[in-house]
Design a protein around this motif. Structure first.
Motif, PDB file in Angstrom:
ATOM      1  N   ALA A 289      23.296  -0.804   4.417  1.00 28.38           N
ATOM      2  CA  ALA A 289      22.114  -1.319   3.717  1.00 28.38           C
ATOM      3  C   ALA A 289      22.500  -1.832   2.329  1.00 28.38           C
ATOM      4  O   ALA A 289      22.061  -2.905   1.904  1.00 28.38           O
ATOM      5  N   TRP A 290      23.325  -1.081   1.618  1.00 27.80           N
ATOM      6  CA  TRP A 290      23.781  -1.507   0.286  1.00 27.80           C
ATOM      7  C   TRP A 290      24.578  -2.800   0.388  1.00 27.80           C
ATOM      8  O   TRP A 290      24.360  -3.743  -0.374  1.00 27.80           O
ATOM      9  N   LEU A 291      25.512  -2.851   1.345  1.00 27.26           N
ATOM     10  CA  LEU A 291      26.347  -4.039   1.522  1.00 27.26           C
ATOM     11  C   LEU A 291      25.481  -5.249   1.869  1.00 27.26           C
ATOM     12  O   LEU A 291      25.690  -6.341   1.343  1.00 27.26           O
ATOM     13  N   GLY A 292      24.509  -5.042   2.740  1.00 22.76           N
ATOM     14  CA  GLY A 292      23.620  -6.142   3.102  1.00 22.76           C
ATOM     15  C   GLY A 292      22.837  -6.673   1.923  1.00 22.76           C
ATOM     16  O   GLY A 292      22.675  -7.879   1.762  1.00 22.76           O
ATOM     17  N   ARG A 293      22.360  -5.770   1.066  1.00 23.52           N
ATOM     18  CA  ARG A 293      21.620  -6.210  -0.133  1.00 23.52           C
ATOM     19  C   ARG A 293      22.525  -6.971  -1.087  1.00 23.52           C
ATOM     20  O   ARG A 293      22.086  -7.903  -1.756  1.00 23.52           O
ATOM     21  N   ARG A 294      23.796  -6.583  -1.180  1.00 25.87           N
ATOM     22  CA  ARG A 294      24.736  -7.248  -2.093  1.00 25.87           C
ATOM     23  C   ARG A 294      25.139  -8.628  -1.587  1.00 25.87           C
ATOM     24  O   ARG A 294      25.353  -9.530  -2.377  1.00 25.87           O
ATOM     25  N   LEU A 295      25.282  -8.789  -0.270  1.00 25.63           N
ATOM     26  CA  LEU A 295      25.805 -10.033   0.278  1.00 25.63           C
ATOM     27  C   LEU A 295      24.739 -11.027   0.712  1.00 25.63           C
ATOM     28  O   LEU A 295      25.038 -12.201   0.856  1.00 25.63           O
ATOM     29  N   SER A 296      23.542 -10.572   0.928  1.00 25.15           N
ATOM     30  CA  SER A 296      22.537 -11.468   1.458  1.00 25.15           C
ATOM     31  C   SER A 296      21.456 -11.766   0.433  1.00 25.15           C
ATOM     32  O   SER A 296      20.872 -10.853  -0.136  1.00 25.15           O
TER      33      SER A 296
ATOM     34  N   SER B 180      18.930 -23.354  10.376  1.00 24.02           N
ATOM     35  CA  SER B 180      18.241 -22.069  10.472  1.00 24.02           C
ATOM     36  C   SER B 180      18.580 -21.134   9.322  1.00 24.02           C
ATOM     37  O   SER B 180      19.696 -21.104   8.826  1.00 24.02           O
ATOM     38  N   ALA B 181      17.611 -20.338   8.932  1.00 27.34           N
ATOM     39  CA  ALA B 181      17.845 -19.306   7.922  1.00 27.34           C
ATOM     40  C   ALA B 181      18.719 -18.187   8.470  1.00 27.34           C
ATOM     41  O   ALA B 181      19.206 -17.362   7.707  1.00 27.34           O
ATOM     42  N   ALA B 182      18.938 -18.161   9.771  1.00 26.65           N
ATOM     43  CA  ALA B 182      19.812 -17.154  10.363  1.00 26.65           C
ATOM     44  C   ALA B 182      21.233 -17.279   9.817  1.00 26.65           C
ATOM     45  O   ALA B 182      21.971 -16.303   9.772  1.00 26.65           O
ATOM     46  N   ARG B 183      21.601 -18.453   9.394  1.00 23.56           N
ATOM     47  CA  ARG B 183      22.944 -18.675   8.835  1.00 23.56           C
ATOM     48  C   ARG B 183      22.966 -18.629   7.316  1.00 23.56           C
ATOM     49  O   ARG B 183      23.972 -18.943   6.686  1.00 23.56           O
ATOM     50  N   GLU B 184      21.875 -18.240   6.699  1.00 21.33           N
ATOM     51  CA  GLU B 184      21.784 -18.225   5.244  1.00 21.33           C
ATOM     52  C   GLU B 184      22.834 -17.314   4.607  1.00 21.33           C
ATOM     53  O   GLU B 184      23.488 -17.680   3.640  1.00 21.33           O
ATOM     54  N   THR B 185      23.004 -16.116   5.148  1.00 19.95           N
ATOM     55  CA  THR B 185      24.005 -15.191   4.606  1.00 19.95           C
ATOM     56  C   THR B 185      25.404 -15.761   4.772  1.00 19.95           C
ATOM     57  O   THR B 185      26.227 -15.688   3.862  1.00 19.95           O
ATOM     58  N   GLU B 186      25.667 -16.342   5.935  1.00 15.13           N
ATOM     59  CA  GLU B 186      26.975 -16.959   6.181  1.00 15.13           C
ATOM     60  C   GLU B 186      27.249 -18.060   5.163  1.00 15.13           C
ATOM     61  O   GLU B 186      28.344 -18.144   4.607  1.00 15.13           O
ATOM     62  N   ARG B 187      26.262 -18.895   4.896  1.00 11.60           N
ATOM     63  CA  ARG B 187      26.438 -19.975   3.912  1.00 11.60           C
ATOM     64  C   ARG B 187      26.646 -19.403   2.507  1.00 11.60           C
ATOM     65  O   ARG B 187      27.466 -19.892   1.737  1.00 11.60           O
ATOM     66  N   TRP B 188      25.897 -18.341   2.166  1.00 15.24           N
ATOM     67  CA  TRP B 188      26.033 -17.726   0.849  1.00 15.24           C
ATOM     68  C   TRP B 188      27.431 -17.148   0.670  1.00 15.24           C
ATOM     69  O   TRP B 188      28.066 -17.352  -0.370  1.00 15.24           O
ATOM     70  N   VAL B 189      27.939 -16.434   1.667  1.00 17.43           N
ATOM     71  CA  VAL B 189      29.288 -15.861   1.592  1.00 17.43           C
ATOM     72  C   VAL B 189      30.317 -16.983   1.466  1.00 17.43           C
ATOM     73  O   VAL B 189      31.241 -16.901   0.664  1.00 17.43           O
ATOM     74  N   ARG B 190      30.151 -18.057   2.238  1.00 16.63           N
ATOM     75  CA  ARG B 190      31.075 -19.193   2.161  1.00 16.63           C
ATOM     76  C   ARG B 190      31.077 -19.802   0.765  1.00 16.63           C
ATOM     77  O   ARG B 190      32.133 -20.046   0.182  1.00 16.63           O
TER      78      ARG B 190
ATOM     79  N   HIS C 173      29.901 -18.520  -2.207  1.00 16.48           N
ATOM     80  CA  HIS C 173      30.106 -17.647  -3.365  1.00 16.48           C
ATOM     81  C   HIS C 173      31.357 -16.767  -3.290  1.00 16.48           C
ATOM     82  O   HIS C 173      31.794 -16.252  -4.315  1.00 16.48           O
ATOM     83  N   ILE C 174      31.909 -16.582  -2.114  1.00 16.41           N
ATOM     84  CA  ILE C 174      33.088 -15.716  -1.989  1.00 16.41           C
ATOM     85  C   ILE C 174      34.286 -16.473  -1.430  1.00 16.41           C
ATOM     86  O   ILE C 174      35.316 -16.590  -2.075  1.00 16.41           O
ATOM     87  N   ILE C 175      34.140 -17.036  -0.228  1.00 17.79           N
ATOM     88  CA  ILE C 175      35.256 -17.700   0.428  1.00 17.79           C
ATOM     89  C   ILE C 175      35.758 -18.889  -0.379  1.00 17.79           C
ATOM     90  O   ILE C 175      36.971 -19.100  -0.527  1.00 17.79           O
ATOM     91  N   SER C 176      34.851 -19.666  -0.962  1.00 18.48           N
ATOM     92  CA  SER C 176      35.257 -20.856  -1.721  1.00 18.48           C
ATOM     93  C   SER C 176      36.080 -20.509  -2.960  1.00 18.48           C
ATOM     94  O   SER C 176      36.804 -21.347  -3.483  1.00 18.48           O
ATOM     95  N   ARG C 177      36.008 -19.270  -3.421  1.00 15.16           N
ATOM     96  CA  ARG C 177      36.765 -18.852  -4.614  1.00 15.16           C
ATOM     97  C   ARG C 177      38.166 -18.325  -4.281  1.00 15.16           C
ATOM     98  O   ARG C 177      38.948 -18.060  -5.174  1.00 15.16           O
ATOM     99  N   ILE C 178      38.448 -18.179  -2.996  1.00 15.46           N
ATOM    100  CA  ILE C 178      39.775 -17.717  -2.590  1.00 15.46           C
ATOM    101  C   ILE C 178      40.726 -18.902  -2.610  1.00 15.46           C
ATOM    102  O   ILE C 178      40.466 -19.923  -1.965  1.00 15.46           O
TER     103      ILE C 178
END
Length: 120
Positions: free
Chosen positions: A63-70, A100-110, A112-117
């Motif tokens: 639950a904590w991880l989900g709140r941080r990443l999504s 779809s908003a179903a991919r919203e978390t995936e786009r956010w991770v891409r 805000h996180i993956i693009s910085r690697i």
């Protein structure tokens, strides 16, 4: 149609109308009344829904991880049950996954996180 909820829906891979993966069915929302049989209204996706199914401390951690990443972690993403096209190894639904908003978390991770690697 008769459906064994756990076997046929829960934890199955969801794909959009083009066959692109959207995630897994983390929860099932049903409605019922005294004069009608129970009815599936929505499929739910999201870390918060999955976390409710786990024992502590896994529930709290997920639950904590989900709140941080999504960006919308407080609310699971719901797909209307009438959008189900096909049940089988995967659950095919009639939505445009790319929008779809179903991919919203995936786009956010891409973004805000993956693009910085470096080198990604």
């Amino acid at each position: 149609m008769d459906i064994a909820l756990v076997r046929d829906l829960l934890d199955k891979q969801l794909v959009d109308r083009e066959g692109e993966p959207l995630g897994r069915v983390d929860g099932i929302v049903m409605s019922y009344s005294a004069d009608a049989p129970p009815r599936i209204t929505h499929l739910e996706l999201g870390a918060q829904t999955l976390a409710r199914r786990l024992p502590n401390p896994f529930r709290s951690i997920l639950a904590w991880l989900g709140r941080r990443l999504s960006p919308r972690a407080s609310e699971p993403y719901r797909i209307e049950a009438d959008r189900i096209i096909q049940l089988g190894r995967v659950v095919k639904i009639d939505i445009d996954g790319a929008r779809s908003a179903a991919r919203e978390t995936e786009r956010w991770v891409r973004d805000h996180i993956i693009s910085r690697i470096p080198g990604s």
